[in-house]
Design a protein around this motif. Structure first.
Motif, mmCIF file in Angstrom:
data_model
loop_
_atom_site.group_PDB
_atom_site.id
_atom_site.type_symbol
_atom_site.label_atom_id
_atom_site.label_comp_id
_atom_site.label_asym_id
_atom_site.label_seq_id
_atom_site.Cartn_x
_atom_site.Cartn_y
_atom_site.Cartn_z
ATOM 1 N N SER A 31 0.851 -1.195 0.000
ATOM 2 C CA SER A 31 0.000 0.000 0.000
ATOM 3 C C SER A 31 0.882 1.239 0.000
ATOM 4 O O SER A 31 1.604 1.497 0.969
ATOM 5 N N THR A 32 0.819 1.995 -1.089
ATOM 6 C CA THR A 32 1.683 3.172 -1.226
ATOM 7 C C THR A 32 0.930 4.300 -1.905
ATOM 8 O O THR A 32 -0.085 4.098 -2.549
ATOM 9 N N ARG A 33 1.486 5.480 -1.804
ATOM 10 C CA ARG A 33 1.070 6.560 -2.680
ATOM 11 C C ARG A 33 1.840 6.430 -3.997
ATOM 12 O O ARG A 33 2.877 5.775 -4.075
ATOM 13 N N SER A 34 1.291 7.042 -5.018
ATOM 14 C CA SER A 34 1.925 7.010 -6.325
ATOM 15 C C SER A 34 3.356 7.548 -6.252
ATOM 16 O O SER A 34 3.634 8.490 -5.512
ATOM 17 N N LYS A 35 4.254 6.939 -7.033
ATOM 18 C CA LYS A 35 5.651 7.373 -7.161
ATOM 19 C C LYS A 35 6.379 7.406 -5.819
ATOM 20 O O LYS A 35 7.221 8.255 -5.564
ATOM 21 N N SER A 36 6.034 6.454 -4.962
ATOM 22 C CA SER A 36 6.671 6.385 -3.647
ATOM 23 C C SER A 36 7.435 5.086 -3.431
ATOM 24 O O SER A 36 7.796 4.772 -2.297
ATOM 25 N N GLY A 37 7.659 4.326 -4.490
ATOM 26 C CA GLY A 37 8.393 3.083 -4.350
ATOM 27 C C GLY A 37 7.538 1.845 -4.515
ATOM 28 O O GLY A 37 7.947 0.754 -4.109
ATOM 29 N N THR A 38 6.370 1.990 -5.133
ATOM 30 C CA THR A 38 5.457 0.855 -5.305
ATOM 31 C C THR A 38 6.101 -0.269 -6.109
ATOM 32 O O THR A 38 6.182 -1.417 -5.655
ATOM 33 N N PRO A 113 7.563 13.627 0.671
ATOM 34 C CA PRO A 113 6.491 14.105 -0.207
ATOM 35 C C PRO A 113 6.956 15.003 -1.348
ATOM 36 O O PRO A 113 6.373 14.953 -2.441
ATOM 37 N N LEU A 114 7.976 15.820 -1.142
ATOM 38 C CA LEU A 114 8.434 16.681 -2.230
ATOM 39 C C LEU A 114 9.086 15.872 -3.349
ATOM 40 O O LEU A 114 8.954 16.213 -4.533
ATOM 41 N N ASP A 115 9.792 14.807 -3.005
ATOM 42 C CA ASP A 115 10.351 13.937 -4.039
ATOM 43 C C ASP A 115 9.244 13.201 -4.783
ATOM 44 O O ASP A 115 9.308 13.027 -6.010
ATOM 45 N N MET A 116 8.232 12.770 -4.047
ATOM 46 C CA MET A 116 7.085 12.123 -4.682
ATOM 47 C C MET A 116 6.387 13.083 -5.646
ATOM 48 O O MET A 116 6.051 12.715 -6.780
ATOM 49 N N ALA A 117 6.165 14.327 -5.211
ATOM 50 C CA ALA A 117 5.486 15.311 -6.054
ATOM 51 C C ALA A 117 6.301 15.621 -7.313
ATOM 52 O O ALA A 117 5.744 15.802 -8.403
#
Length: 294
Positions: A31-38, A113-117
């Motif tokens: 369970s992850t947010r998008s672009k967070s290492g899924t 979060p800034l890297d994810m964004a």
């Protein structure tokens, strides 16, 4: 939906697909947010479970995205039912939207979060939105010659946006909602939090830790090598999450994977603005773990 607190829905996802899914003891939910290492965590689970660096099928087939509306739910259930190994299943749904089963392991991966964004900004340009609309039965939204904001403008707008976190999970409030829920469950024996930066800093050590948590054999060096970002990028055709052909360039999905770039693109005033906003959305202990005092 007695065993899930909330139904998350968007144009291409529906967490209700989890409710009738027949679970097995030992199932692994990523369970992850998008672009967070899924995709990274899916690959780690794949080599730990299957014990080979050469996967027998594309990663999206081995580890389907159960909530995604582009594939009929009956097909997803059937593919998972046919698997005889321990199953590892992708979701972008927070843990309060999937069934809470003590027999199942839940892996939640967090990224600054800034890297994810920043990764989301680049990923947006790599999506074939007409193909995505075709797969999910949504109308095609014409983009025309709409001006695309710079990376810096995109990050600042992302920091300032204030949507309902349950409606826009990839917003800053949505990211913190997802992680705050997982953080509150972190003492449960079947809920495991992993930080993206730890994977970057010590992949072998983190894979040994994950194997122990999941009661799997520790990884051999060849399995660790197969799960490095560089090796995954070189095998983008097999590993990129593109079962429906929605990516313009599969290799570009694995763009850089570095940490600290999002913060580096902002000036001091906007970094402070981000910090102040984040402090209103998550408790201090979660933020200290998430930010690593970068």
């Amino acid at each position: 939906m007695p065993d899930a607190a909330h139904r998350y829905r968007s144009a291409d996802e529906d967490s209700a697909r989890w409710q009738d899914f027949p679970r097995r003891p030992g199932d692994i939910v990523i369970s992850t947010r998008s672009k967070s290492g899924t995709t990274w965590m899916q690959m780690i689970c794949a080599v730990l479970v299957l014990r080979t660096p050469e996967l027998p099928a594309p990663l999206t087939g081995l580890s389907p995205w159960l909530d995604w509306l582009a594939e009929p739910v009956e097909q997803v259930y059937a593919r998972l039912a046919a698997q005889s190994h321990r199953r590892f299943i992708k979701t972008h749904t927070p843990l309060d939207g999937v069934p809470d089963d003590p027999r199942v392991h839940y892996l939640v991966v967090a990224r600054h979060p800034l890297d994810m964004a920043l990764s989301l900004h680049h990923q947006s340009a790599n999506l074939d939105r007409a193909r995505l609309a075709e797969l999910t039965g949504q109308p095609v939204t014409p983009t025309g010659s709409r001006h695309r904001p710079s990376v810096e403008q995109s990050l600042v707008r992302w920091i300032e946006a204030d949507p309902d976190p349950r409606e826009e999970l990839d917003s800053l409030p949505g990211v913190m909602w997802h992680l705050r829920d997982a953080w509150a469950r972190r003492d449960r024996p079947n809920v495991h939090l992993v930080h993206y930066d730890d994977l970057r800093a010590d992949l072998a050590g983190q894979m040994r830790r994950i194997a122990a948590l999941l009661e799997l054999e520790p990884p051999r060096p060849d399995l660790v090598e197969a799960a490095t970002f560089e090796q995954m990028r070189s095998r983008a055709d097999q590993l990129a999450p593109d079962a429906g052909g929605v990516l313009k360039d599969r290799r570009a999905f694995f763009r850089a994977g570095r940490s600290g770039q999002g913060s580096a693109l902002l000036d001091e005033a906007n970094r402070n603005r981000y910090r102040a906003r984040a402090a209103t959305l998550a408790p201090p202990d979660l933020l200290a773990w998430l930010h690593r005092d970068r």
